[in-house]
Motif scaffolding. Structure first.
Motif, PDB file in Angstrom:
ATOM      1  N   VAL A  56       6.084  11.407  -2.956  1.00 32.19           N
ATOM      2  CA  VAL A  56       6.413  12.400  -2.175  1.00 32.19           C
ATOM      3  C   VAL A  56       6.452  13.293  -2.036  1.00 32.19           C
ATOM      4  O   VAL A  56       8.101  13.300  -3.489  1.00 32.19           O
ATOM      5  CB  VAL A  56       6.717  10.751  -1.080  1.00 32.19           C
ATOM      6  CG1 VAL A  56       7.458  11.790   0.422  1.00 32.19           C
ATOM      7  CG2 VAL A  56       6.078   9.078  -0.480  1.00 32.19           C
ATOM      8  N   LYS A  70      -2.938  12.611   1.421  1.00 27.38           N
ATOM      9  CA  LYS A  70      -2.294  12.933   3.109  1.00 27.38           C
ATOM     10  C   LYS A  70      -0.933  13.542   3.056  1.00 27.38           C
ATOM     11  O   LYS A  70      -0.603  13.706   2.458  1.00 27.38           O
ATOM     12  CB  LYS A  70      -1.763  11.095   3.795  1.00 27.38           C
ATOM     13  CG  LYS A  70      -1.469  10.852   4.430  1.00 27.38           C
ATOM     14  CD  LYS A  70      -1.493   9.791   5.287  1.00 27.38           C
ATOM     15  CE  LYS A  70      -1.166   9.774   6.801  1.00 27.38           C
ATOM     16  NZ  LYS A  70      -1.172   8.603   6.943  1.00 27.38           N
ATOM     17  N   ILE A  76      -6.000   9.498  -3.079  1.00 23.70           N
ATOM     18  CA  ILE A  76      -6.127   9.820  -1.657  1.00 23.70           C
ATOM     19  C   ILE A  76      -4.866  10.739  -1.775  1.00 23.70           C
ATOM     20  O   ILE A  76      -3.528  10.481  -2.035  1.00 23.70           O
ATOM     21  CB  ILE A  76      -5.634   8.895  -0.714  1.00 23.70           C
ATOM     22  CG1 ILE A  76      -7.866   8.036  -0.915  1.00 23.70           C
ATOM     23  CG2 ILE A  76      -5.813   9.402   1.012  1.00 23.70           C
ATOM     24  CD1 ILE A  76      -6.890   6.421  -0.024  1.00 23.70           C
ATOM     25  N   GLY A  97       0.838  -1.387  -0.015  1.00 24.46           N
ATOM     26  CA  GLY A  97       0.298   0.242  -0.133  1.00 24.46           C
ATOM     27  C   GLY A  97       0.636   1.075  -0.024  1.00 24.46           C
ATOM     28  O   GLY A  97       0.261   2.502   0.712  1.00 24.46           O
ATOM     29  N   ALA A  98       2.059   1.315  -0.962  1.00 25.01           N
ATOM     30  CA  ALA A  98       2.814   2.252  -1.054  1.00 25.01           C
ATOM     31  C   ALA A  98       2.584   3.520  -1.239  1.00 25.01           C
ATOM     32  O   ALA A  98       1.276   3.393  -2.329  1.00 25.01           O
ATOM     33  CB  ALA A  98       4.030   1.908  -1.570  1.00 25.01           C
ATOM     34  N   PRO A  99       3.019   4.830  -1.143  1.00 15.80           N
ATOM     35  CA  PRO A  99       2.502   6.041  -1.973  1.00 15.80           C
ATOM     36  C   PRO A  99       3.460   5.880  -2.972  1.00 15.80           C
ATOM     37  O   PRO A  99       4.059   5.210  -3.528  1.00 15.80           O
ATOM     38  CB  PRO A  99       2.559   6.843  -0.963  1.00 15.80           C
ATOM     39  CG  PRO A  99       4.669   6.642   0.149  1.00 15.80           C
ATOM     40  CD  PRO A  99       3.355   4.841   0.152  1.00 15.80           C
ATOM     41  N   THR A 110      -6.243  13.578   5.276  1.00 13.99           N
ATOM     42  CA  THR A 110      -5.840  12.716   4.386  1.00 13.99           C
ATOM     43  C   THR A 110      -7.528  12.893   3.986  1.00 13.99           C
ATOM     44  O   THR A 110      -8.816  13.575   4.184  1.00 13.99           O
ATOM     45  CB  THR A 110      -7.059  11.078   4.714  1.00 13.99           C
ATOM     46  OG1 THR A 110      -6.700  10.666   6.323  1.00 13.99           O
ATOM     47  CG2 THR A 110      -5.777  10.172   4.139  1.00 13.99           C
ATOM     48  N   LEU A 113       2.040  13.020   0.654  1.00 13.76           N
ATOM     49  CA  LEU A 113       1.989  11.371   0.000  1.00 13.76           C
ATOM     50  C   LEU A 113       1.154  11.172  -0.830  1.00 13.76           C
ATOM     51  O   LEU A 113      -0.547  11.284  -0.501  1.00 13.76           O
ATOM     52  CB  LEU A 113       2.153  10.133   1.557  1.00 13.76           C
ATOM     53  CG  LEU A 113       3.009  10.398   2.280  1.00 13.76           C
ATOM     54  CD1 LEU A 113       2.680  11.502   3.564  1.00 13.76           C
ATOM     55  CD2 LEU A 113       3.774   8.801   2.183  1.00 13.76           C
ATOM     56  N   TYR A 142      -2.088   8.228  -3.460  1.00  9.41           N
ATOM     57  CA  TYR A 142      -2.084   6.585  -2.574  1.00  9.41           C
ATOM     58  C   TYR A 142      -3.569   7.433  -3.943  1.00  9.41           C
ATOM     59  O   TYR A 142      -3.915   7.474  -3.677  1.00  9.41           O
ATOM     60  CB  TYR A 142      -2.843   6.592  -1.227  1.00  9.41           C
ATOM     61  CG  TYR A 142      -2.063   6.699  -0.187  1.00  9.41           C
ATOM     62  CD1 TYR A 142      -0.762   5.346   0.062  1.00  9.41           C
ATOM     63  CD2 TYR A 142      -1.900   7.229   0.339  1.00  9.41           C
ATOM     64  CE1 TYR A 142       0.320   5.194   1.457  1.00  9.41           C
ATOM     65  CE2 TYR A 142      -0.437   7.540   1.542  1.00  9.41           C
ATOM     66  CZ  TYR A 142       0.273   6.078   2.152  1.00  9.41           C
ATOM     67  OH  TYR A 142       1.041   6.897   2.852  1.00  9.41           O
TER      68      TYR A 142
END
Lengths: 284, 284
Positions: B13, B91, B89, B8-10, B39, B116, B118
């Motif tokens: 960044v 964050k 998403i 589930g890595a971004p 978020t 970040l 996602y």
């Protein structure tokens, strides 16, 4: 090993056994405070009360559902990162490790070990017998029975309480529940003395079960001094003949002054305090 | 921009405006959870409800005593990190920045901005109208009036509550104070519906003032639907005709089932829910 200059920077760092000064942005300690820590006094090159710190870490890891690393591995890394340093502070952070987005812990999680060493500050190095001045804090302690007692990374209550003052002559501040019960200092546990008996608050709703708090309970029993673990409020503080604070870096701090009220330090049970300091801050 | 593969890595960044995937081990978000986050849902390339997220961040920064960055700078960095991404998403973590050992915030502190992005998960992307199954959690909500409502980084209560189940057919769990008052889901706010009126718990002792919670209160008022912000317990849940959950990523989740009890989704005020979803999860 990596060395980072700057504001109160650590002298040395080991991340999962390797030197480094940077951490993955995926670490859950960063995203949620999802981890634990220990702050350990170094004396004559040894980490004081190592076993008590490990015991609390094991308890915390169990509570948070984090796989506890082998304590022999932690001891080896502690020895490596403190090599050649006789006095100072060893900090260990055990994070749940990296994860994706969202609160659900990854399965499996790979916990991360972070060791940092720091020098003692001048306040921490001075003669503890002189006692310290203490104030009352407004910021309440965070209450959660499931998180109480363990040394987890969710420490905003202590951060905000410690930000309430910047007078360097005040060493510590006392924190309460919103309902008025005394819990602890921002970084210490508190013991009240009525002349014959010690009293300290339970840490079942908030606060941390300090290693030197545990030591105090044991040493007091051994010396035949009763110690009640009981709810205490502001009135109990007003009635106390004296008080002292404990933590693993300074060992014990007699309280010379609390919120303007002065105490006669001679009233305190010095036989206990002396042994406490010896046990907490010397390698024996 | 940095890309980190894995769980589930971004996708991308930005750290203080620069690509990167590692953070200084001195960051206080890592040591104490000393910071805030947001978020934000991305739709058609835009961050939904941006202003509400900024308003909550400003409030949180004020509460924690963190210097709030210029929101124009944050908007520019959000645009840069989401460039070319239509859905997903975003964050944002705002940490107090680096510091030395100890709870006292450094003066001056230099806050750190971490963005970040996602992708949406399959659960987040599916038809929201089908509703979700919800359970009761055992882990109590952490209580601290000074920290309640804001989206700070001390989130171990939600982490432990979310770790109580791994059945993917259960989307969310409800959390209570130790004393039994309903507070929220692990990542959502809760609204009860009695057929005429909405009820939702206050977030003055624990929980987060969700952006879509705020939106719900406003939209309900505009539609002439009364909404009581009031303490609610398990009995109130048992009496409810229906309920729904809100957060900024999914918008609104009608509750199809709670702890084994099934609800007739047709009972819910769909005129409100439809507008809520539109407002929360579309760029308009």
């Amino acid at each position: 090993m990596a060395t980072t200059p700057g504001i109160g920077a650590p002298s040395r760092v080991l991340i999962d056994g390797r030197p480094g000064d940077r951490l993955s942005i995926l670490d859950r300690a960063l995203h949620y405070g999802d981890g634990l820590f220990e702050t350990i006094r170094l004396a004559a090159g040894y980490p004081c009360q190592w076993q008590r710190h490990m015991d609390r870490l094991i308890l915390g890891a169990e509570r948070l559902g984090i796989d506890m690393p082998d304590t022999a591995l932690l001891a080896a890394e502690a020895a490596e990162v403190t090599w050649g340093q006789r006095e100072g502070i060893l900090k260990l952070i055990l994070s749940r490790g990296e994860g994706g987005r969202g609160y659900a812990p990854p399965v499996p999680a790979v916990p991360r070990r972070l060791f940092l060493t720091y020098p003692l500050s001048s306040a921490q190095g001075r003669d503890w017998r002189q006692g310290v001045a203490v104030r009352y804090c407004q910021t309440p302690v965070s209450i959660n029975p499931v998180l109480a007692g363990i040394k987890h990374l969710n420490r905003l209550d202590s951060v905000l309480a410690r930000a309430e003052w910047n007078d360097p002559s005040v060493a510590e501040g006392l924190m309460f529940e919103s309902t008025g019960e005394l819990v602890s200092g921002t970084m210490t546990n508190v013991f009240l003395w009525d002349g014959r008996c010690l009293m300290t608050p339970p840490v079942d709703r908030g606060g941390i079960a300090g290693t030197v708090r545990g030591l105090t309970l044991e040493l007091a029993a051994r010396l035949g001094i009763d110690c009640l673990v009981t709810r205490l409020d502001r009135a109990a503080l007003d009635q106390a003949r004296g008080l002292f604070l404990t933590n693993s870096i300074v060992g014990v701090w007699p309280v010379r002054e609390l919120g303007g009220r002065r105490f006669d330090l001679a009233q305190l049970p010095w036989n206990l305090l002396d042994r406490l300091y010896q046990a907490a801050c010397t390698p024996g």
